[in-house]
Design a protein around this motif. Structure first.
Motif, mmCIF file in Angstrom:
data_model
loop_
_atom_site.group_PDB
_atom_site.id
_atom_site.type_symbol
_atom_site.label_atom_id
_atom_site.label_comp_id
_atom_site.label_asym_id
_atom_site.label_seq_id
_atom_site.Cartn_x
_atom_site.Cartn_y
_atom_site.Cartn_z
ATOM 1 N N SER A 11 0.828 -1.219 0.000
ATOM 2 C CA SER A 11 0.000 0.000 0.000
ATOM 3 C C SER A 11 0.855 1.259 0.000
ATOM 4 C CB SER A 11 -0.909 0.042 1.225
ATOM 5 O OG SER A 11 -1.695 -1.110 1.313
ATOM 6 N N MET A 12 1.905 1.239 0.802
ATOM 7 C CA MET A 12 2.766 2.423 0.950
ATOM 8 C C MET A 12 4.092 1.985 1.538
ATOM 9 S SD MET A 12 0.978 4.371 4.216
ATOM 10 C CE MET A 12 -0.567 4.576 3.336
ATOM 11 N N TYR A 13 5.041 2.927 1.593
ATOM 12 C CA TYR A 13 6.330 2.643 2.207
ATOM 13 C C TYR A 13 6.210 2.695 3.732
ATOM 14 C CZ TYR A 13 8.803 3.029 -2.259
ATOM 15 O OH TYR A 13 9.262 2.822 -3.538
ATOM 16 N N CYS A 14 7.151 2.035 4.404
ATOM 17 C CA CYS A 14 7.114 1.971 5.871
ATOM 18 C C CYS A 14 7.249 3.355 6.507
ATOM 19 C CB CYS A 14 8.239 1.065 6.389
ATOM 20 S SG CYS A 14 8.064 -0.671 5.908
ATOM 21 N N LYS A 25 -6.669 0.292 6.561
ATOM 22 C CA LYS A 25 -6.041 -1.029 6.493
ATOM 23 C C LYS A 25 -5.000 -0.990 5.388
ATOM 24 C CE LYS A 25 -7.148 -5.958 6.419
ATOM 25 N NZ LYS A 25 -8.229 -6.973 6.403
ATOM 26 N N ILE A 26 -3.736 -1.276 5.716
ATOM 27 C CA ILE A 26 -2.656 -1.150 4.738
ATOM 28 C C ILE A 26 -1.772 -2.393 4.738
ATOM 29 C CG2 ILE A 26 -2.611 1.378 4.937
ATOM 30 C CD1 ILE A 26 -0.036 1.077 6.609
ATOM 31 N N ALA A 79 6.104 -9.256 4.780
ATOM 32 C CA ALA A 79 4.957 -8.417 4.427
ATOM 33 C C ALA A 79 3.957 -8.511 5.582
ATOM 34 C CB ALA A 79 4.310 -8.894 3.134
ATOM 35 N N VAL A 80 3.372 -7.359 5.939
ATOM 36 C CA VAL A 80 2.386 -7.346 7.027
ATOM 37 C C VAL A 80 1.138 -6.590 6.579
ATOM 38 C CG1 VAL A 80 4.036 -7.587 8.920
ATOM 39 C CG2 VAL A 80 3.512 -5.309 8.032
#
Length: 599
Positions: A11-14, A25-26, A79-80
Motif C-alpha cells: 500500500s505504501m512505504y514503511c 487497512k494497509i 509483508a504485514v
C-alpha cells in the motif's frame, strides 16, 4: 524458506504512515530492524528505504500472526497487513512515531542469516567488510539517504540543462586510445586480433565532434575511466556531468554553469549560492594559497617576502633568489607558543613537498625567537614582521626555494595548520570560487619538454598567441575551474577550432604532424569542415554528491566502489578468465594464476 507474494500488493512505504492514516487497512513490506517482546505483545520495527514503522502483534489481535512473528529475526524480509492505529506511547523522534500497525497477517517473504554488519546509521565497521557485503551496507538508512540525494541532484542537472536547450547525447565507451594524462583501460578486440579499444578518460573528443555536427548544446551524465594509482577520493571509474556549447566565449560557459550549480544546491539542499561566484586568476591562487584549488574558508594567505629579504646575507634566501625563486611565508596567529618539537614536525612536513626546510620566527612576549635571527638586523626583522602583519603571540613560517616548491609546500602547510588548529569554523559552509587563466603549458622535468596543462585542444588567451613558440611557459589559456572548499568541482575551457593554431599547439608540444594525425586524426579531419567556436566544462558528479551529502569519502556516494588498489571486494574483480576467452582474443598471459591479488 520464503513465501510468494500471492498477489499481495504494498500500500505504501514503511516511512509514510501518519495520523491521517489512522483507521486505514494497509500492507507494508520491508526488512525487520528488530523484534522485541513486551508483556503479551510482540513489536517489530519494519524498515524500507523511506523509514521505519512499528508493527504490533498480539494474541488478541490475531493469534496466528502473533505466533508467526515470534520466529522472525533481524533482516528477515516480510509483508504485514493490518490497521493503522494511534500509539499509546508516541515516539516523537520518528516520523511515523505517532502511529503503529496492528498486524492481522504476516508473510515471511525470505529469511536471513545473521548479517556480518549491523544495519544501522553511523556503522563502525572496516571498509573491507562494508565493501565485501555492500548490498547490506547499502541497506543502512544513512547510505540510502545519500543515494536519494544523488538521484535528486542528477534530476536537477537534467531539468536545468533541458530547460536551457541542452540535448543529452551518449558517446562511445569503446573507443580509440588517445592518452590524456592517465593510463587508458584497454579492451582487446576479438574481431581485430592484436588491436585494442580504450575506455574513455572523458568524452572530450566526441563532444567536440558533436559541436562540429551542429548540436550546439550537448550534455551527458557519463562514466569515465582512468587506470591510475588512486589517491584520496579517486576511483578508477567515476561519473561526469559533461557539457559543451557552440558559439560561446568564457563568460557564456562560466555563466550557465554557475547557474546550474546554484540550481542543484537549491533543489537538493535549499541552499542559496550567491551569484556571480567570485573569481581569481591561477597566478593569484598560487601566490595567495599555494594551490590551483584554494580553500578560501579561512585566511592565512601566503605572503611574498622576496623584496624584504633580497639584501639579507643568509645563504638559504640568497640561493633561492639567485635561482629565480622566492621567499614566502605564512603567519599563524597565536602560534608563538608552539613547541620546538611541533615546529620541527612542520619542517619535516614541508620536506615531503620537496622544500629543503622551514625557517620560523616566534614573536613571544619576552621577545623574538628565531634560528635565522643572527642573519637579520633589526631593520630586516621589522620589515618581515610588518609585511606579515604579525603581532606578539604569532608564528611566522618561511620557505625559500623555486616557486613551484614554495607554493606546493606552503599551500599544503596552510591546510595542515587549518586542520591542526581548527581554523575552519563553519565546516558546513560552501565557499565557491572560479580559478581562471591557467597556464596553457607546464614543463615536465621528467620528459624535459612542455606538456598541455589541460589537453592539447585548449585555446590560448588571444593576447598571448605570439608567445607560443618564443616563451610557452608564459602563455595563459582560456581554461577555468570551479573550486568548492578546496576541491575542484569541475573544469573546462574554450577549445581551439582554428586548424593553423591547432598545428602550432601540437608543434609546441613536440608532436610531428604525423604523430598528431595518428593520435587525433578523426578530430582534425572533422576540423576541415567548418567547426564552430566552442567550449565546455565537466563536473565530477561523485565529488558534487560528497558535498551535498556531507561526507568526505567518495566511496560513500558510489554504489559499488573499488578500494584504493582498484579492487572490488564484492565481485572479486579483477580476476582470471578462461583460457578459451584468452585464446579467442589471441592473448597469452605470462602470470601464474595462483598468484593472489594484493587487496
Amino acid at each position: 524458506m520464503g513465501e510468494a507474494l500471492g498477489g499481495l500488493k504494498r500500500s505504501m512505504y514503511c516511512g509514510e504512515p501518519r495520523e491521517s492514516h489512522v483507521g486505514s487497512k494497509i500492507t507494508l513490506m520491508g526488512w525487520v530492524q528488530r523484534n522485541r517482546k513486551l508483556g503479551g505483545l510482540n513489536f517489530i520495527d519494519l524498515r524500507d528505504r523511506e523509514g521505519i514503522m512499528q508493527v504490533v502483534f498480539g494474541e488478541e489481535i490475531n493469534a496466528e500472526a502473533f505466533e508467526k512473528a515470534k520466529a522472525v529475526k533481524p533482516e528477515y524480509c516480510i509483508a504485514v497487513i493490518g490497521e493503522v492505529v494511534k500509539r499509546e506511547a508516541p515516539n516523537e523522534s520518528m516520523p511515523t512515531g505517532m502511529v503503529e500497525l496492528k498486524c492481522e497477517s504476516i508473510k515471511i517473504l525470505s529469511e536471513s542469516d545473521t548479517p556480518p554488519i549491523y544495519i544501522k546509521e553511523g556503522l563502525d565497521a572496516s571498509e573491507q567488510v562494508r565493501l565485501k557485503h555492500r548490498y547490506l551496507d547499502l541497506r543502512r538508512p544513512d547510505m540510502q539517504k545519500i543515494f536519494m540525494i544523488r538521484n535528486r541532484a542528477s534530476k536537477a542537472v537534467r531539468d536545468f540543462l533541458d530547460t536551457n536547450g541542452f540535448l543529452e547525447v551518449e558517446t562511445p565507451i569503446l573507443t580509440k586510445s588517445t592518452p590524456e594524462g592517465a593510463r587508458d583501460y584497454l579492451v582487446p578486440s576479438r574481431n581485430y586480433p592484436g588491436m585494442f579499444y580504450a575506455l574513455p578518460q572523458s568524452p572530450q573528443i566526441f563532444k567536440q565532434l558533436l559541436m562540429v555536427s551542429g548540436f550546439d548544446k550537448y550534455y551527458q551524465i557519463t562514466k569515465c575511466f582512468r587506470d591510475e594509482d588512486l589517491r584520496a577520493n579517486r576511483q578508477p571509474e567515476f561519473t561526469q556531468v559533461d557539457l559543451e556549447m557552440s558559439f560561446v566565449e568564457e563568460e557564456d560557459v562560466i555563466g550557465i554553469n554557475e547557474k546550474l550549480i546554484a540550481h542543484v544546491f537549491k533543489e537538493v539542499l535549499g541552499h542559496e549560492v550567491k551569484l556571480p561566484i567570485p573569481r581569481m586568476t591561477y597566478k593569484d591562487a598560487m601566490e595567495k594559497y599555494g594551490s590551483d584549488k584554494p580553500d578560501i574558508r579561512f585566511g592565512m594567505e601566503i605572503t611574498d617576502l622576496t623584496e624584504e629579504v633580497k639584501d639579507v646575507d643568509f645563504m638559504v634566501f640568497k640561493s633561492a633568489l639567485e635561482a629565480k625563486g622566492s621567499v614566502r611565508a605564512l603567519c599563524l596567529k597565536g602560534g608563538a607558543s608552539m613547541g620546538r618539537k611541533d615546529i620541527d614536525r612542520l619542517g619535516e612536513f614541508v620536506k615531503g613537498y620537496k622544500a629543503k626546510g622551514l625557517a620560523y620566527i616566534q614573536l613571544k612576549e619576552e621577545g623574538i625567537k628565531s634560528p635565522i635571527a643572527k642573519f637579520l638586523n633589526d631593520d630586516d626583522m621589522n620589515r618581515i614582521i610588518s609585511k606579515m602583519g604579525a603581532e606578539t603571540g604569532d608564528l611566522i613560517l618561511i620557505v625559500a626555494d623555486k616557486n613551484s616548491v614554495v607554493f606546493q609546500s606552503l599551500g599544503a602547510l596552510r591546510l595542515e595548520l587549518a586542520k591542526k588548529y581548527d581554523l575552519i569554523k563553519d565546516k558546513s559552509e560552501f565557499k565557491f570560487t572560479w580559478v581562471t587563466e591557467f597556464p596553457l603549458f607546464e614543463y615536465s622535468e621528467e620528459e624535459e619538454r612542455y606538456t598541455a596543462c589541460h589537453h592539447p585542444f585548449t585555446a590560448p588567451m588571444d593576447e598571448d598567441l605570439d608567445m607560443i613558440e618564443s616563451d610557452p611557459g608564459k602563455v595563459r589559456s582560456k581554461a577555468y575551474d570551479l573550486v568548492l572548499n578546496g576541491e575542484e568541482l569541475g573544469g573546462g575551457s574554450i577549445r581551439i577550432h582554428n586548424m593553423e593554431l591547432q598545428e602550432r599547439m601540437f608543434k609546441a608540444l613536440g608532436f610531428t604532424q604525423e604523430e598528431a594525425w595518428e593520435r587525433f586524426g578523426f578530430l582534425l579531419e572533422a576540423f576541415k569542415f567548418g567547426p564552430p567556436p566552442h567550449g565546455g566544462l565537466a563536473f565530477g558528479l561523485d565529488r558534487m554528491i560528497m558535498f551535498l551529502a556531507g561526507t568526505d569519502n567518495i566511496k560513500d556516494v558510489i554504489a559499488f566502489p573499488k578500494n584504493q588498489n582498484a579492487y572490488c571486494y564484492l565481485s572479486e574483480a579483477p580476476n582470471i578468465v578462461d583460457e578459451k576467452q584468452l585464446s579467442e582474443l589471441g592473448i597469452k598471459i605470462d602470470v601464474k594464476k595462483e598468484e593472489k591479488i594484493e587487496e
